[in-house]
Design a protein around this motif. Structure first.
Motif, PDB file in Angstrom:
ATOM      1  N   ALA A  62     -53.846  38.453 -10.383  1.00 18.15           N
ATOM      2  CA  ALA A  62     -53.094  37.450 -10.969  1.00 18.15           C
ATOM      3  C   ALA A  62     -53.161  36.875 -12.492  1.00 18.15           C
ATOM      4  O   ALA A  62     -54.561  37.433 -12.572  1.00 18.15           O
ATOM      5  CB  ALA A  62     -53.915  35.948 -10.361  1.00 18.15           C
ATOM      6  N   ARG A  80     -49.987  32.775 -11.965  1.00 17.03           N
ATOM      7  CA  ARG A  80     -49.544  34.039 -10.765  1.00 17.03           C
ATOM      8  C   ARG A  80     -49.826  35.281 -10.008  1.00 17.03           C
ATOM      9  O   ARG A  80     -50.402  36.166 -10.737  1.00 17.03           O
ATOM     10  CB  ARG A  80     -47.576  33.746 -11.482  1.00 17.03           C
ATOM     11  N   LEU A  81     -49.395  35.449  -9.039  1.00 16.56           N
ATOM     12  CA  LEU A  81     -49.753  36.677  -8.639  1.00 16.56           C
ATOM     13  C   LEU A  81     -49.099  38.111  -8.992  1.00 16.56           C
ATOM     14  O   LEU A  81     -47.261  38.172  -9.582  1.00 16.56           O
ATOM     15  CB  LEU A  81     -49.448  36.458  -6.943  1.00 16.56           C
ATOM     16  N   LEU A 110     -56.056  40.576  -4.913  1.00 21.26           N
ATOM     17  CA  LEU A 110     -55.551  39.637  -5.246  1.00 21.26           C
ATOM     18  C   LEU A 110     -55.703  39.451  -6.624  1.00 21.26           C
ATOM     19  O   LEU A 110     -56.358  39.747  -7.589  1.00 21.26           O
ATOM     20  CB  LEU A 110     -55.120  38.455  -4.929  1.00 21.26           C
ATOM     21  N   ALA A 112     -58.035  33.700  -2.940  1.00 21.45           N
ATOM     22  CA  ALA A 112     -57.800  33.026  -4.099  1.00 21.45           C
ATOM     23  C   ALA A 112     -57.913  31.526  -4.407  1.00 21.45           C
ATOM     24  O   ALA A 112     -58.071  31.382  -5.448  1.00 21.45           O
ATOM     25  CB  ALA A 112     -56.100  32.622  -3.457  1.00 21.45           C
ATOM     26  N   THR A 128     -50.746  30.627  -7.994  1.00 25.75           N
ATOM     27  CA  THR A 128     -51.427  31.777  -6.826  1.00 25.75           C
ATOM     28  C   THR A 128     -52.379  30.922  -5.628  1.00 25.75           C
ATOM     29  O   THR A 128     -52.754  31.160  -4.857  1.00 25.75           O
ATOM     30  CB  THR A 128     -52.367  32.930  -7.541  1.00 25.75           C
TER      31      THR A 128
END
Length: 460
Positions: free
Chosen positions: A381, A394-395, A379, A443, A422
């Motif tokens: 971010a 935020r992603l 992920l 996350a 996120t």
């Protein structure tokens, strides 16, 4: 809107054209769909549907003949849901023929004049054949013709290590074909995360594919005992019974009369549009592969929704038209394991103060129980404007590599699309032991150490 003819004429009956025509009708306008060939286009007959049927048959251990029979049965079943009769029952008129635009709101279909309030061009793309000396002498296969093979080739050279080349190379190898895959870039799937490329390369090698990256074909010629002989830039040679070229597709925007009307068509044959899918000529939109943007079926459908909405909208739509955002469209490569991606890669986000959370599947209980630990979740971010890293920021992007990576990525796609914090991925309860827990555990690294891992700065 046209007082007598259709409100919107859609030129092209592939994924974008079908979606556009159906969306025009759903919005209460009259749609005419014009297509010179069978409805369904590349996705139905030579792309997504046959390739996934072939991959599925190969994974099930089918023979070549059984696999091809499954391909043709599957194509026929899907095609029956989008032929002229099916669309007619849905309220969309279909006319078979070749279209040429002759003026604003005017075109000819096999010489017959048609007038409409708006036109949406969705003529797709065709396989690209590179300028390799001798290529025209070896009868190369493309994604348009490979499913017409009536017998299994003993060996196959695949030119191109993108999603199509990798998927077909793996499927054919599992069906008993000796496959050599040649890619000019230094790794397979060069648009993906390097770690994803490495996993897929190892998987193909395990299936017997001879992977040649960083290699360019300099010439092609018929082999001395039949087949094809390829010369590579490093001086080595590749011989095979057949050659499959999978290096991309060329948009089919030229020759439709667009240039004469003042619409821009670039050197590739792509119809140039803005984010509303409008061309430079009022009343003419374009959608799908013909725009030269994302050559993905679901991206084509989204472009078509945008084009159809703007073509049929009133004053409010003209003030605030719908827009296509390529950054929110997920990608999926259906090799085994699959690669799912949405948004930015780590390298793309490195200059934005981004953080990266990673979870290798060796640390995911579901993967351990399935004996499929070769994948991972990553992920990416970034901080929110004015809020910084509150809530995990935020992603910006995500990559999932695993047996169902093409499905798992959609939780991240939803997070990116809705702009959620996120941290919501970490707060959401996930069933144990599931594949999707990987996103939750990744996350959570934005807030605490998880299994010895914390979020780290993105690297270019």
């Amino acid at each position: 809107m046209s007082p007598t003819g259709p409100d919107v004429v859609v030129v092209g009956g592939g994924a974008a054209g079908l979606t556009a025509a159906r969306e025009v009708h759903r919005r209460g306008a009259r749609a005419l769909l014009v297509e010179a060939h069978a409805l369904g286009g590349d996705c139905t007959f030579t792309g997504c549907i046959p390739s996934k049927a072939l991959l599925g048959a190969a994974a099930d251990g089918a023979s070549w003949d059984e696999a091809l029979r499954r391909v043709h049965r599957t194509v026929a079943a899907v095609a029956a849901t989008e032929d002229a009769a099916a669309l007619g029952r849905e309220g969309v008129e279909v006319r078979h023929g070749r279209a040429r635009l002759t003026g604003p709101g005017r075109l000819e279909v096999d010489g017959s004049a048609v007038e409409a309030g708006a036109i949406i061009v969705a003529t797709g793309a065709t396989p690209l054949l590179p300028s390799i000396p001798g290529l025209d002498r070896v009868d190369p296969l493309t994604s348009d013709t490979v499913f017409d093979l009536d017998a299994r080739p003993r060996s196959l050279a695949v030119l191109g290590g993108g999603p199509v080349g990798c998927e077909l190379a793996q499927a054919c190898a599992r069906l008993g074909v000796a496959v050599t895959l040649v890619e000019a870039e230094g790794r397979l799937l060069p648009a993906e995360e390097p770690d994803a490329s490495a996993v897929v390369a190892a998987a193909l090698a395990a299936d017997g594919v001879d992977v040649r990256t960083g290699s360019t074909v300099t010439s092609a010629a018929p082999g001395r005992s039949g087949g094809v002989a390829l010369e590579l830039d490093d001086g080595t040679a590749v011989g095979a019974e057949r050659l499959l070229v999978a290096v991309g597709r060329r948009p089919s925007g030229a020759g439709l009369g667009l240039e004469e009307l003042g619409a821009e068509v670039d050197a590739r044959g792509a119809v140039v549009v803005d984010d509303t899918m409008a061309t430079s000529v009022p009343g003419i939109w374009a959608a799908g592969d013909v725009t030269g943007r994302l050559a993905l079926t679901h991206a084509a459908a989204r472009m078509a929704m945008v084009a159809a909405g703007n073509a049929t909208g009133g004053a409010r739509t003209r003030l605030r038209p719908a827009r296509f955002d390529a950054g929110q469209v997920p990608w999926a490569t259906f090799t085994d394991p699959e690669v799912g991606r949405v948004g930015l890669t780590e390298a793309q986000a490195a200059g934005r103060g981004a953080k990266v959370c990673e979870l290798p599947f060796t640390e995911l209980d579901r993967a351990v129980t399935a004996g499929r630990t070769e994948g991972f979740v990553k992920l990416v971010a970034g901080p929110r404007r004015g809020l910084g890293w509150a809530g995990g920021g935020r992603l910006l992007g995500a990559t999932v590599v695993g047996p169902t990576g093409g499905d798992l990525v959609h939780e991240a796609a939803l997070a990116l699309r809705t702009g959620m914090f996120t941290g919501r991925l970490a707060q959401t309860v996930h069933a144990y032991p599931s594949w999707s827990m990987a996103l939750q555990l990744a996350a959570a690294q934005l807030f605490a150490e998880v299994g010895g891992r914390r979020a780290r700065p993105a690297r270019s």
